[in-house]
Write a protein that holds these residues in place. Structure first.
Motif, mmCIF file in Angstrom:
data_model
loop_
_atom_site.group_PDB
_atom_site.id
_atom_site.type_symbol
_atom_site.label_atom_id
_atom_site.label_comp_id
_atom_site.label_asym_id
_atom_site.label_seq_id
_atom_site.Cartn_x
_atom_site.Cartn_y
_atom_site.Cartn_z
ATOM 1 N N ASP A 166 49.521 28.637 44.829
ATOM 2 C CA ASP A 166 50.004 27.262 44.904
ATOM 3 C C ASP A 166 51.502 27.221 45.194
ATOM 4 N N VAL A 167 52.234 28.174 44.670
ATOM 5 C CA VAL A 167 53.678 28.229 44.902
ATOM 6 C C VAL A 167 53.974 28.448 46.381
ATOM 7 N N CYS A 168 53.211 29.305 47.016
ATOM 8 C CA CYS A 168 53.383 29.566 48.452
ATOM 9 C C CYS A 168 53.097 28.310 49.266
ATOM 10 N N LEU A 169 52.035 27.598 48.920
ATOM 11 C CA LEU A 169 51.697 26.370 49.639
ATOM 12 C C LEU A 169 52.783 25.316 49.480
ATOM 13 N N LYS A 170 53.295 25.167 48.268
ATOM 14 C CA LYS A 170 54.364 24.197 48.031
ATOM 15 C C LYS A 170 55.586 24.528 48.875
ATOM 16 N N ASP A 203 41.259 38.650 47.011
ATOM 17 C CA ASP A 203 40.280 38.493 45.944
ATOM 18 C C ASP A 203 39.499 39.799 45.833
ATOM 19 N N ALA A 204 39.465 40.366 44.651
ATOM 20 C CA ALA A 204 38.826 41.674 44.448
ATOM 21 C C ALA A 204 37.322 41.637 44.705
ATOM 22 N N GLU A 205 36.678 40.511 44.447
ATOM 23 C CA GLU A 205 35.227 40.427 44.616
ATOM 24 C C GLU A 205 34.806 40.136 46.048
ATOM 25 N N THR A 206 35.514 39.246 46.727
ATOM 26 C CA THR A 206 35.093 38.831 48.068
ATOM 27 C C THR A 206 35.875 39.500 49.189
ATOM 28 N N GLY A 207 37.066 40.021 48.884
ATOM 29 C CA GLY A 207 37.901 40.623 49.908
ATOM 30 C C GLY A 207 38.645 39.604 50.753
ATOM 31 N N GLN A 208 38.508 38.312 50.425
ATOM 32 C CA GLN A 208 39.203 37.265 51.171
ATOM 33 C C GLN A 208 40.635 37.147 50.681
ATOM 34 N N GLY A 209 41.505 36.758 51.590
ATOM 35 C CA GLY A 209 42.903 36.584 51.243
ATOM 36 C C GLY A 209 43.119 35.397 50.324
ATOM 37 N N LEU A 210 44.115 35.506 49.462
ATOM 38 C CA LEU A 210 44.473 34.431 48.545
ATOM 39 C C LEU A 210 45.881 33.941 48.858
ATOM 40 N N VAL A 211 46.088 32.645 48.669
ATOM 41 C CA VAL A 211 47.409 32.047 48.831
ATOM 42 C C VAL A 211 47.676 31.263 47.557
#
Length: 66
Positions: A41-45, A31-39
């Motif tokens: 929905d396709v990856c989770l499925k 995430d560009a604003e928070t720097g937290q990683g994103l996952v």
């Protein structure tokens, strides 16, 4: 009759790449604003489908179609 199930899937990754972006050389999605990683929905499925397939050996009625 089709059933619908809602659930929460939590996981924690430290010093890893749970969902690389193939368009960016497999760099982690961030995430560009928070720097937290994103996952995505396709990856989770895919992770859930792979887990159920391994545990239940893809036997009916444990086949997952999303």
């Amino acid at each position: 009759m089709k059933s619908r199930y809602d659930f929460v899937y939590l996981f924690d990754v430290k010093d890893g790449n749970p969902n690389g972006d193939p368009d960016a050389g497999n760099l982690p999605r961030v995430d560009a604003e928070t720097g937290q990683g994103l996952v995505t929905d396709v990856c989770l499925k895919r992770k859930i489908r792979n887990f159920v397939g391994l545990v239940k050996q893809e036997q009916p009625p444990y086949e997952i179609y999303v």
